[in-house]
Design an enzyme around this catalytic site. Structure first.
Site, short mmCIF file in Angstrom:
data_model
loop_
_atom_site.label_atom_id
_atom_site.label_comp_id
_atom_site.label_asym_id
_atom_site.label_seq_id
_atom_site.Cartn_x
_atom_site.Cartn_y
_atom_site.Cartn_z
N CYS A 170 0.78 -1.28 -0.07
CA CYS A 170 -0.01 -0.05 -0.08
C CYS A 170 0.79 1.27 0.19
O CYS A 170 0.40 2.49 -0.30
CB CYS A 170 -0.94 -0.10 1.18
N HIS A 310 -2.62 8.20 5.72
CA HIS A 310 -2.87 7.00 5.04
C HIS A 310 -4.57 6.77 5.34
O HIS A 310 -5.23 6.34 4.57
CB HIS A 310 -2.14 5.89 5.72
N GLU A 321 -1.29 5.68 13.20
CA GLU A 321 -0.92 6.85 12.59
C GLU A 321 -1.02 8.03 13.19
O GLU A 321 -0.17 8.95 13.28
CB GLU A 321 -1.87 6.90 11.32
N LYS A 342 -9.41 8.65 1.21
CA LYS A 342 -9.99 7.35 1.58
C LYS A 342 -11.57 7.35 1.93
O LYS A 342 -12.25 6.53 1.37
CB LYS A 342 -9.08 6.36 2.20
N HIS A 347 -9.88 2.73 -0.86
CA HIS A 347 -8.31 2.19 -0.74
C HIS A 347 -8.01 1.72 -1.91
O HIS A 347 -8.21 0.32 -2.13
CB HIS A 347 -8.08 1.65 0.59
N PHE A 406 0.38 -3.15 4.55
CA PHE A 406 0.68 -4.38 5.23
C PHE A 406 2.21 -4.96 4.87
O PHE A 406 2.62 -4.57 3.62
CB PHE A 406 -0.25 -5.68 4.32
#
Length: 421
Positions: A170, A310, A321, A342, A347, A406
């Protein structure tokens, strides 16, 4: 203009995102805070836990792609080409030395759709263990290797410099632009076509995220399902899209009187070496990446005017975050507008970092911070200024784009107005 060091700037932007057909439609969508999320139409999602996604209404023929390209290439590669066409036109770059032009393309899952579709055909819907290769498309090998999309971009724009595909989950989109920045700084190229594309909305991808319960099951109310930093969030919403940029050496851009959106003033990446899907609660690695990027940009935390988070909408990520911003920026973190687009466009895995970078560049140019849609109930552990619901007019001299993926990938990029550096 002599600067003593090679500097990279963004001179062209092309975007394909849910709810819009290009850069301007994308910008209006995210500033308006209207989510482009719906029940999946690409296939029947009934068997799955999460049945919603942010889909692009993308017709490659309308974007000037040929029947041969449409037959040969996966959707993610077609979107990359369409975005690169828009970015190149936006840059006003008529021509460049082919040997001084490169390609840096990010993707997390490459040709997932084509590979899955062709396997279904070859295996008779998964019933045959021994497949008949005679039933598959003649260009299937293009789908197997994601690097084929970088080759397509290089051929299209006659780029004979460095070409690469960056696949770091990502954070692929941010990392691909960061790689372009490094190529400019190192003198390997004067122009780089950089960005990312992913088209992951397929049964296999939906099944993968269902298995770990990472995506939102809020199927009855798709537009409200992506809720970054909100106390009622239930996971992220899968999306698709692409953004490509023309990253250019500053003096090369000035010599042709190019319009400059912003300068890339810092980029850093870290890995947490911790867990495939887990995150440390203290946000250490993302905080370290942010501090490194800020040091490269020679900025104090108070100089940031916007953070593109993010903001995936999972409880683990949003809290991690938030901790990273506090760790890296101190008390200044509380005074900086933060938002997650997002909440509007979902996403899109590897593509989202480049789309968010484009959003930062446009926020700098247009002095508007897009909102976080659906943020109605504050999570006490997410206590920063997450720009809920409504866009905000803010003069943004410096913006931070942060990504988390991830595998433990953590990346940060600082973009600055040219007259602020």
């Amino acid at each position: 203009m002599k600067t003593g060091r090679r500097r990279s700037v963004i001179t062209g932007i092309g975007v394909l995102a849910p709810g819009g057909g290009g850069r301007e439609e994308f910008w209006q969508r995210i500033v308006g805070g209207k989510p482009a999320i719906r029940r999946i139409t690409a296939f029947d999602p009934a068997p799955f836990r999460s049945q919603i996604a942010a889909e692009c209404d993308f017709d490659p023929a309308r974007h000037g792609l040929t029947p041969q390209e449409i037959r040969r290439l996966d959707r993610f590669a077609l979107m990359a080409l369409a975005c690169a066409d828009e970015a190149f036109a936006d840059s006003g770059l008529d021509a460049a030395d082919p040997e001084r032009m490169g390609v840096s393309l990010g993707t997390a899952v490459g040709s997932t759709i084509r590979l899955e579709e062709e396997y279904v055909v070859a295996s008779n819907g998964g019933r045959d263990w021994m497949v008949d290769a005679g039933h598959v498309a003649p260009f299937l090998h293009h789908a197997l290797v994601p690097s084929s999309a970088a080759t397509e971009l290089a051929v299209r724009f006659h780029a004979q410099g460095p070409a690469a595909v960056i696949s770091t989950g990502c954070t692929s989109g941010i990392d691909a632009v960061g790689h372009a920045h490094a190529l400019i700084q190192d003198g390997e190229a004067d122009v780089v076509i950089a960005g990312a594309s992913d088209a992951p909305i397929s049964p296999i991808t939906v099944a993968c995220f269902d298995a770990i319960r990472a995506t939102s099951p809020r199927n009855e109310d798709p537009e409200q399902a992506s809720r970054p930093f909100d106390a009622d969030r239930q996971g992220f919403v899968l999306g698709e899209g692409a953004a490509m940029m023309i990253v250019e050496e500053l003096e090369h851009a000035l010599a042709r009187d190019a319009r400059v959106y912003c300068e890339i003033t810092g980029f850093a990446a870290r890995a947490n070496a911790f867990h495939m899907t887990g995150l440390r609660a203290d946000g250490f690695e993302l905080g370290e990446a942010i501090m490194d990027a800020m040091d490269q940009a020679r900025l104090a935390p108070e100089s940031l005017g916007y953070i593109s988070a993010h903001g995936s909408g999972t409880k683990q990520n949003d809290r991690h975050e938030t901790a990273a911003y506090k760790r890296a920026l101190g008390l200044a973190a509380y005074g900086i507008p933060v938002s997650s687009i997002k909440s509007v466009i979902g996403h899109s895995l590897g593509a989202i970092g480049s789309i968010e970078t484009a959003a930062c560049a446009l926020a700098i140019e247009r002095a508007v911070v897009p909102p976080t849609a659906n943020l109605t109930t504050r999570d006490p552990e997410c206590d920063l200024d997450y720009t809920p619901i409504t866009a905000r007019e803010v003069t943004v001299h410096n913006a931070l784009s942060a990504g988390s993926g991830f595998g433990g990938f953590q990346s940060a990029m600082v973009l600055s107005r040219l007259d602020a550096t």
